[in-house]
Design a protein around this motif. Structure first.
Motif, short mmCIF file in Angstrom:
data_model
loop_
_atom_site.label_atom_id
_atom_site.label_comp_id
_atom_site.label_asym_id
_atom_site.label_seq_id
_atom_site.Cartn_x
_atom_site.Cartn_y
_atom_site.Cartn_z
N LEU A 18 0.85 -1.20 0.00
CA LEU A 18 0.00 0.00 0.00
C LEU A 18 0.88 1.25 0.00
O LEU A 18 1.98 1.24 0.58
CB LEU A 18 -0.90 0.01 1.25
CG LEU A 18 -1.98 -1.08 1.28
CD1 LEU A 18 -2.63 -1.15 2.66
CD2 LEU A 18 -3.03 -0.81 0.20
N ALA A 171 -3.69 -2.95 6.09
CA ALA A 171 -4.90 -2.86 5.26
C ALA A 171 -6.17 -2.73 6.08
O ALA A 171 -6.28 -3.26 7.18
CB ALA A 171 -4.98 -4.11 4.39
N ASP A 237 -9.14 -1.60 1.45
CA ASP A 237 -7.95 -1.93 0.65
C ASP A 237 -8.05 -3.32 0.06
O ASP A 237 -7.35 -3.64 -0.91
CB ASP A 237 -6.70 -1.86 1.52
CG ASP A 237 -6.51 -0.48 2.13
OD1 ASP A 237 -6.54 0.50 1.37
OD2 ASP A 237 -6.37 -0.39 3.36
N LYS A 285 -8.66 -3.46 -6.67
CA LYS A 285 -8.58 -3.94 -5.28
C LYS A 285 -8.58 -5.47 -5.26
O LYS A 285 -9.41 -6.09 -5.95
CB LYS A 285 -9.78 -3.45 -4.46
CG LYS A 285 -9.94 -1.93 -4.38
CD LYS A 285 -9.13 -1.36 -3.24
CE LYS A 285 -9.08 0.15 -3.22
NZ LYS A 285 -10.25 0.79 -2.69
#
Ligand SMILES: Nc1nc2c(c(=O)[nH]1)N[C@H]1C(S)=C(S)[C@@H](COP(=O)(O)OP(=O)(O)OC[C@H]3O[C@@H](n4cnc5c(N)ncnc54)[C@H](O)[C@@H]3O)O[C@H]1N2
Ligand code: MOO
Length: 403
Positions: A18, A171, A237, A285
């Protein structure tokens, strides 16, 4: 159908860490650094004492030598007055050495009397001194990208003046529970209904590794109902769903995802439990459709989702650690799918024994009870004999042994 090794490779090739965020050091435990961290100053900032005692200039003093006391240097209260040859200053641990001194003798090695000290032991020049910059220098790289921040690393960065760090976030994970038979925890199941036990399990698994669960509620078994909830999950996420990925008439997950633009990477793997697992991306995603049977949900979380979350968090080696241990009981081989057997671990003379759970049923929550490891049994493996050495995937320490 693809193997576990092929499937996990696809997952890890699809997922990237991320984007980094800047967070306060105090909140950073468990996060992985996204950039190098450099020291803001020298540490120690000045030569200082490692002992409570007396600082003086070494001029070859021997046992029995005497020095005249001229002042005190305390941690936080340095002595600015120079100390000449033949003189000494009282000093405490961590106090900067007063000007002119280079050696410290501990309290226990002197006799103090009327403003002077007698050395009970011959000192060595420079003894008990911690030198400026000996831990690190201003501008020195202390930690490199990819380092997980644990309490020791947090202390190191704090000592170097670092207040914020650039790390990969953990996440936020949306969880969609599908199934007309499900009722929420707290409700009493009616005929044909069961409690949505997978949701609390997944929330617990996520919290255990610092991820934030975002429960989306129970999606009923129609494509329209599911589509609405899936859309809501795209704020996270990563999206996890449970149930509805097999071949039953009410298994609508895949069809609904497809309608929304799902890019499937794989469906079904040669594993037990968890065969119908679905993985792909939706609007970039990652999405996992985990099978609904509780032990299949748990196992596929451990062998697919946890590594995916570790990759999102920037961990370099996202796969579960392997532990060599002694197999307590014979395990049958010769399976068409790679089996992952839930095991308890017991410590015996500094070595772990892996004890396969009596229940391995994919539909039973009790298969997971006390389990701390999964034993992979390869496709068409010979029987594994009791007492043989095996490698298990370590999930957590045994109950009561967690630190
Ligand atoms: N004809 C076939 N049937 C099945 C196959 C197959 O290949 N051919 N595969 C079996 C395998 S293996 C698994 S695993 C399951 C998985 O099926 P789904 O992912 O579609 O899951 P569901 O059918 O929705 O549910 C399965 C089972 O799990 C219970 N469940 C579902 N969600 C939850 C929850 N949130 N909490 C607790 N329990 C849950 C559900 O009531 C079912 O009993 O399919 C086999 N069938
Ligand atoms: O994958 Mo299923 O979990 O074998 O029942």
């Amino acid at each position: 159908m693809i193997s576990y090794d092929e499937a996990i490779k696809i997952v890890l090739d699809t997922i990237t860490p991320l984007p980094p965020v800047d967070i306060p050091l105090e909140e950073a435990v468990g996060h992985v650094l996204a950039e190098p961290v450099k020291a803001c100053w020298d540490l120690p900032a000045a030569d200082n004492s490692a002992m409570d005692g007396f600082a003086f200039a070494y001029t070859g003093q021997d046992e029995g030598g005497t020095l005249t006391l001229i002042g005190s240097a305390f941690a936080g209260h340095p002595l600015d007055q120079p100390v000449a040859a033949g003189e000494a200053a009282q000093i405490t641990t961590g106090a900067p050495l007063p000007p002119g001194t280079d050696t410290v003798i501990p309290l226990e090695e002197v006799e103090e009397r009327q403003g002077s000290i007698t050395l009970l032991k011959a000192p060595i020049q420079g003894q008990h001194v911690r030198y400026r910059g000996e831990e690190f220098r201003n501008g020195e790289e202390l930690l490199s990208p990819g380092t997980e921040l644990r309490p020791g690393e947090i202390a190191l960065l704090a000592s170097a003046g670092i207040t914020r760090v650039n790390v990969h976030p953990r996440a936020r994970v949306a969880i969609l529970s599908t199934g007309d038979e499900l009722v929420a925890l707290g409700e009493t199941p009616g005929p044909g209904q069961i409690v949505n036990s997978n949701l609390p399990m997944l929330c617990a698994l996520l919290r255990e590794i610092g991820c934030e669960p975002l429960p989306l509620g129970i999606g009923r078994d129609t494509p329209d109902a599911l589509a609405e909830v899936i859309r809501a999950g795209l704020q996270a996420d990563l999206l996890l769903s449970t149930g509805g990925v097999s071949v039953g008439e009410k298994d609508h997950m895949q069809e609904t995802l497809n309608r929304l633009g799902f890019e499937r990477r794989f469906w079904r793997a040669r594993i037990k439990p968890g065969k119908p697992i679905l993985f792909g991306t939706l609007q970039g995603k990652p999405v996992f459709g985990l099978p609904g049977n509780p032990a299949a949900t748990g196992a596929t979380f451990e062998i697919f989702v946890r590594p995916a979350l570790r990759r999102l968090a920037g961990q370099g080696d996202p796969l579960p650690p392997k532990l060599r241990c002694t197999l307590a009981e014979k395990v049958k081989g010769g399976h068409k799918r790679q089996n992952f057997l839930w095991c308890r671990l017991e410590e015996e003379n500094g070595r772990y024994r892996a004890i396969p759970s009596q229940r391995q049923g994919s539909g039973q929550n009790r298969s997971l009870q006390e389990a701390c490891a999964l034993l992979p049994v390869p496709v068409e493996s010979p029987d594994l004999e009791a007492g043989s050495e095996v490698e298990v995937l370590l999930l957590r320490l045994p109950p009561g042994r967690t630190c």
